[in-house]
Design an enzyme around this catalytic site. Sequence first.
Site, PDB file in Angstrom:
ATOM      1  N   TYR A   1      61.065  56.363   3.555  1.00 53.86           N
ATOM      2  CA  TYR A   1      61.703  55.127   4.013  1.00 53.86           C
ATOM      3  C   TYR A   1      62.278  54.359   2.831  1.00 53.86           C
ATOM      4  O   TYR A   1      63.426  53.893   2.869  1.00 53.86           O
ATOM      5  CB  TYR A   1      60.682  54.273   4.764  1.00 53.86           C
ATOM      6  CG  TYR A   1      61.286  53.181   5.602  1.00 53.86           C
ATOM      7  CD1 TYR A   1      62.034  53.488   6.740  1.00 53.86           C
ATOM      8  CD2 TYR A   1      61.096  51.839   5.286  1.00 53.86           C
ATOM      9  CE1 TYR A   1      62.574  52.488   7.532  1.00 53.86           C
ATOM     10  CE2 TYR A   1      61.629  50.827   6.070  1.00 53.86           C
ATOM     11  CZ  TYR A   1      62.377  51.159   7.187  1.00 53.86           C
ATOM     12  OH  TYR A   1      62.914  50.166   7.968  1.00 53.86           O
TER      13      TYR A   1
ATOM     14  N   SER B   1      66.717  47.754   4.925  1.00 57.34           N
ATOM     15  CA  SER B   1      65.397  47.150   5.024  1.00 57.34           C
ATOM     16  C   SER B   1      65.062  46.451   3.717  1.00 57.34           C
ATOM     17  O   SER B   1      65.624  46.781   2.663  1.00 57.34           O
ATOM     18  CB  SER B   1      64.347  48.233   5.307  1.00 57.34           C
ATOM     19  OG  SER B   1      63.030  47.750   5.135  1.00 57.34           O
TER      20      SER B   1
END
Length: 345
Positions: A237, A224
């Site tokens: 995350y 990401s």
Amino acid sequence: MITRTDFAAIQRAWPKAFARAETGPVTGEVTLAAGADIAAAWTGKPRPPGLRLAGESIRLADSAEGLSHLQTSHQQVSQASGPGQLRGQVAIVSGGASGLGLGVALGLHAAGAAVAFTDIDAQGLAAVDSRLAGDPRAMTVAVDVTREDSVAATFDAVIRRFGRVDCVACCAGIAPAFELDEFPLEKWRLALEVNLTGYFLFGREAARVMRAQGHGGSMVLLSSKSGLEPSKANTAYNATKAGEIHMARGWALELGGDGIRVNCIAPGNVFEGSKIWNTEYIAKIAKKRGIQPDQVISHYVGMTALNRDIKPDDIANAAVFLASDAARCVTGQVLVVDSGQVFSR
């Protein structure tokens, strides 16, 4: 029972052949005492239509369609799909029942690969089965990416269906969003298990299979932009997505001598079909940004240089490139697909 070693021996004798374990005899099959005999007796010779090893039969073919018993309908599916730059590859995708994982799996399939859609989501896999019913280049497998026995069984199932593995795309992931002082320990641990342990187990299994086959392969890890530039109130995350990038770089160094390439894709915010960008998550982001929930998507799109909404197909196209021969000299890299938000160095 036929083992992975037997299927790997087939790959070494006839690189890129497709193979399928059968419940009954294959017309014209050749009986061998063990898979090791393939190299001694058959390497360089015309490939037979099938082999019989350890009391089981294996059908051999040049394509996934060639393994099928229903040639007429399957040929129609094949012609509709077209050749594609991944024709002749077998890919396994984790998280392949929804979101970006589904988008990547469908993109690899559209590019010609035989694809195993794997996920823990039984309902999502059933929808994939319905969507691709009768296609000889598609299969679904239920998997828990945090369990090594489940991951190993998934690879075994794919090998018994298609005979080999050429590409692995790790896409299963979660994004629990909390302020640091409110972050539940169980959510932190779950993120580590899914986003890091899950990628590790898929990568380890892929390395074992690809090294044994002897003709290289590719891994694509879905990271990401948060792995490059952290986002607020997203500790787990941020950490796991950065960790995936460093795992991939280490694997690229370790596996390069075997012709196995490992790369990452760092998507920006992809809203369409996303399980991460659900109503609850959007509400948390709206609160964090001081805006209304219905303003979240336009807010994030407006943060990009292109002012362009990123679609699952954009990520799938990147995965197809990284899995193809067009990227044969690309490994250890991070391909950022975010419409121009994070500029990687």
